[in-house]
Design an enzyme around this catalytic site. Structure first.
Site, PDB file in Angstrom:
ATOM      1  N   ALA A  61     -21.503  23.169  10.849  1.00 27.99           N
ATOM      2  CA  ALA A  61     -20.530  22.938  11.921  1.00 27.99           C
ATOM      3  C   ALA A  61     -21.170  23.066  13.303  1.00 27.99           C
ATOM      4  CB  ALA A  61     -19.340  23.875  11.788  1.00 27.99           C
ATOM      5  N   THR A  62     -22.225  23.863  13.432  1.00 28.75           N
ATOM      6  CA  THR A  62     -22.910  23.944  14.729  1.00 28.75           C
ATOM      7  C   THR A  62     -23.408  22.561  15.126  1.00 28.75           C
ATOM      8  OG1 THR A  62     -23.584  26.237  14.395  1.00 28.75           O
ATOM      9  CG2 THR A  62     -24.896  24.943  15.957  1.00 28.75           C
ATOM     10  N   ASN A 141     -12.546  32.072  14.250  1.00 22.06           N
ATOM     11  CA  ASN A 141     -13.387  32.759  13.272  1.00 22.06           C
ATOM     12  C   ASN A 141     -13.386  34.275  13.416  1.00 22.06           C
ATOM     13  OD1 ASN A 141     -14.704  31.661  15.663  1.00 22.06           O
ATOM     14  ND2 ASN A 141     -16.522  32.745  14.961  1.00 22.06           N
ATOM     15  N   GLN A 169     -13.225  26.920  10.044  1.00 20.40           N
ATOM     16  CA  GLN A 169     -12.496  28.016   9.389  1.00 20.40           C
ATOM     17  C   GLN A 169     -11.247  27.556   8.651  1.00 20.40           C
ATOM     18  OE1 GLN A 169     -13.205  31.257   9.008  1.00 20.40           O
ATOM     19  NE2 GLN A 169     -15.110  31.197  10.186  1.00 20.40           N
ATOM     20  N   SER A 189     -17.853  22.974   7.885  1.00 20.80           N
ATOM     21  CA  SER A 189     -19.048  23.668   7.395  1.00 20.80           C
ATOM     22  C   SER A 189     -18.837  24.083   5.944  1.00 20.80           C
ATOM     23  CB  SER A 189     -19.288  24.910   8.250  1.00 20.80           C
ATOM     24  OG  SER A 189     -20.348  25.665   7.725  1.00 20.80           O
ATOM     25  N   ALA A 190     -19.819  23.836   5.074  1.00 19.91           N
ATOM     26  CA  ALA A 190     -19.644  24.133   3.645  1.00 19.91           C
ATOM     27  C   ALA A 190     -19.613  25.629   3.351  1.00 19.91           C
ATOM     28  CB  ALA A 190     -20.765  23.475   2.833  1.00 19.91           C
ATOM     29  N   THR A 229     -33.796  12.719   5.782  1.00 21.40           N
ATOM     30  CA  THR A 229     -33.487  12.587   4.357  1.00 21.40           C
ATOM     31  C   THR A 229     -32.272  13.422   3.991  1.00 21.40           C
ATOM     32  OG1 THR A 229     -35.814  12.222   3.888  1.00 21.40           O
ATOM     33  CG2 THR A 229     -34.430  12.907   2.022  1.00 21.40           C
ATOM     34  N   CYS A 315     -22.404  34.979  14.483  1.00 23.79           N
ATOM     35  CA  CYS A 315     -23.144  33.960  15.218  1.00 23.79           C
ATOM     36  C   CYS A 315     -23.797  34.508  16.473  1.00 23.79           C
ATOM     37  CB  CYS A 315     -22.210  32.833  15.566  1.00 23.79           C
ATOM     38  SG  CYS A 315     -21.200  32.400  14.162  1.00 23.79           S
TER      39      CYS A 315
HETATM   40  C1  LIG Z   1     -19.171  29.232  11.214  1.00 22.63           C
HETATM   41  C2  LIG Z   1     -18.549  28.473  12.299  1.00 22.63           C
HETATM   42  C3  LIG Z   1     -19.277  27.498  13.005  1.00 22.63           C
HETATM   43  C4  LIG Z   1     -20.737  27.225  12.731  1.00 22.63           C
HETATM   44  O1  LIG Z   1     -20.915  26.669  11.472  1.00 22.63           O
HETATM   45  P1  LIG Z   1     -22.385  26.643  10.810  1.00 22.63           P
HETATM   46  O2  LIG Z   1     -22.183  25.718   9.643  1.00 22.63           O
HETATM   47  O3  LIG Z   1     -22.680  28.037  10.419  1.00 22.63           O
HETATM   48  O4  LIG Z   1     -23.319  26.099  11.808  1.00 22.63           O
HETATM   49  C5  LIG Z   1     -18.625  26.796  13.995  1.00 22.63           C
HETATM   50  N1  LIG Z   1     -17.345  27.031  14.288  1.00 22.63           N
HETATM   51  C6  LIG Z   1     -16.622  27.957  13.643  1.00 22.63           C
HETATM   52  C7  LIG Z   1     -15.184  28.149  14.000  1.00 22.63           C
HETATM   53  C8  LIG Z   1     -17.197  28.717  12.626  1.00 22.63           C
HETATM   54  O5  LIG Z   1     -16.477  29.641  12.001  1.00 22.63           O
END
Ligand SMILES: *Cc1c(COP(=O)(O)O)cnc(C)c1O
Length: 373
Positions: A61-62, A141, A169, A189-190, A229, A315
């Site tokens: 997600a970053t 989060n 989240q 984000s997985a 890739t 984070c």
């Molecule tokens: C964890 C999180 C991210 C970052 O996701 P990553 O996959 O760890 O880079 C971004 N936004 C929120 C709200 C999150 O909880």
């Protein structure tokens, strides 16, 4: 991780499995890896009710937030240079916006109320004729607070701007239906839904019509928006975990709600306990709580070998600094510096919670006694 996702990943890593480069379409091995990725893409699209071709895999997600915000800002800077977000976003959004401020963009950081809720009126009041992008998270989060994303999306629908939602989240925990909610870009984000770390995706509505400046240049994968890739195992692990989270959504929710109630009751036996964030519009898997006269740093040190809890988010690597989320909500003093974030999940048991509750109560009581001596 969900064991089912681990098993699905393992099959993409071995000689007997589908280990080949999914871009190598000149042989059957690569073709099979490619097919697995496209199957995963359409499984994810089915859950979100969007087109598979509108999903771009990223490292998480970053990266999805960076690609969404910089990608739109840089591609459309001639159209507008104003961005609206909130003070309680994840750092991947806040720091990306700060970076764009350095390039000449103007950013409005909306303040939520004391419960962490951003009002629709505040979003509408911040709009200018330069507003290009609104970026707001679905679920916070650190507090679990849920924003009224559906109402905001509908209110922005006919405006000439892009609406991005950080759904890291909420994906797999709340229903997101992209046929019903007019969101333009959405980050997932997985590892927040029992999948592997290092994989996520960005949804981009009408990808073929929308310009998006890529963060990197390279081999042209993901329509050139995210070259490199594709990691078959990560993508298959993500889709497996997301499908499970979707199927188990109400069961997981009820399970976490039950655990949260047990823990809340246990912690309330202490004096001076305050829960932070709206307690109605929130997910039950995150609790944010402050204990009067106990600093979060000493509580975390007392519990560090027993419980994986934290102040603020993981984070903000390493540093014990007060949470920007709680600060953004106007929380100050002891309540701010004493806040800890506790998260529960599918694999947390009642026994785990009873034990954690006892350990926290013992540590808080002990630290309060020490302070009196
Ligand atoms: C964890 C999180 C991210 C970052 O996701 P990553 O996959 O760890 O880079 C971004 N936004 C929120 C709200 C999150 O909880």
């Amino acid at each position: 991780m969900a064991p089912e996702a681990v098993a699905a990943m393992a099959k993409c890593l071995t000689l007997e499995g589908d280990f080949a480069n999914p871009a190598s379409l000149q042989h059957g091995f690569g073709e099979r890896a490619h097919a697995l990725i496209e199957e995963a893409r359409s499984d994810i699209a089915q859950i979100l009710k969007c087109k598979a071709g509108d999903l771009v895999f990223t490292s998480g997600a970053t990266e999805a937030n960076n690609l969404a915000i910089k990608g739109i800002a840089l591609a459309y800077q001639n159209k507008g240079t104003h961005i609206i977000t909130s003070a309680t976003e994840h750092k991947a959004v806040l720091d990306t916006c700060k970076y764009l401020e350095g390039l000449g963009f103007t950013v409005t950081y909306l303040r939520p109320d004391h419960q962490g809720i951003i009002s629709l009126d505040a979003v509408l009041a911040a709009l200018t004729d330069q507003t290009l992008l609104v970026s707001l998270m679905h679920v916070n989060n650190e507090t679990g607070v849920i924003q009224a994303i559906d109402a905001i999306a509908h209110a922005l629908k006919d405006k000439d701007l892009f609406f991005h939602v950080d759904a890291a989240q909420s994906a797999g925990k709340l229903t997101i239906d992209l046929t019903q909610t007019p969101i333009d870009l959405l980050s997932i984000s997985a590892h927040k839904l029992y999948g592997p770390k290092g994989i996520g995706c960005l949804y981009l509505r009408n990808r073929k019509q929308t310009r998006l400046a890529p963060l990197m240049q390279g081999g042209g994968q993901e329509y050139g928006l995210r070259p490199g890739t594709l990691p078959t195992h990560q993508i298959v692990g993500m889709a497996t975990a997301f499908k499970m989270a979707h199927d188990l959504m109400s069961r997981d929710y009820q399970h976490c709600q039950h655990l949260a109630q047990l823990l809340t009751t246990q912690l309330r036996q202490l004096d001076g306990v305050q829960f932070n964030g709206d307690q109605v519009n929130k997910l039950p898997n995150i609790l944010n709580v402050s204990f009067a006269d106990v600093g979060a740093d000493s509580l975390l040190i007392a519990l560090r070998d027993q419980l994986a809890i934290a102040s603020g988010s993981a984070c903000n690597t390493g540093t014990i600094e007060a949470s920007h989320v709680l600060r953004g909500m106007g929380i100050e003093g002891d309540r701010l510096y004493g806040a800890v974030r506790i998260s529960l999940g599918r694999y947390t048991t009642v026994a785990d919670i009873q034990q954690a509750g006892r350990q926290i109560c013992t540590a808080v009581t002990h630290l309060r006694q020490l302070a009196l001596e």
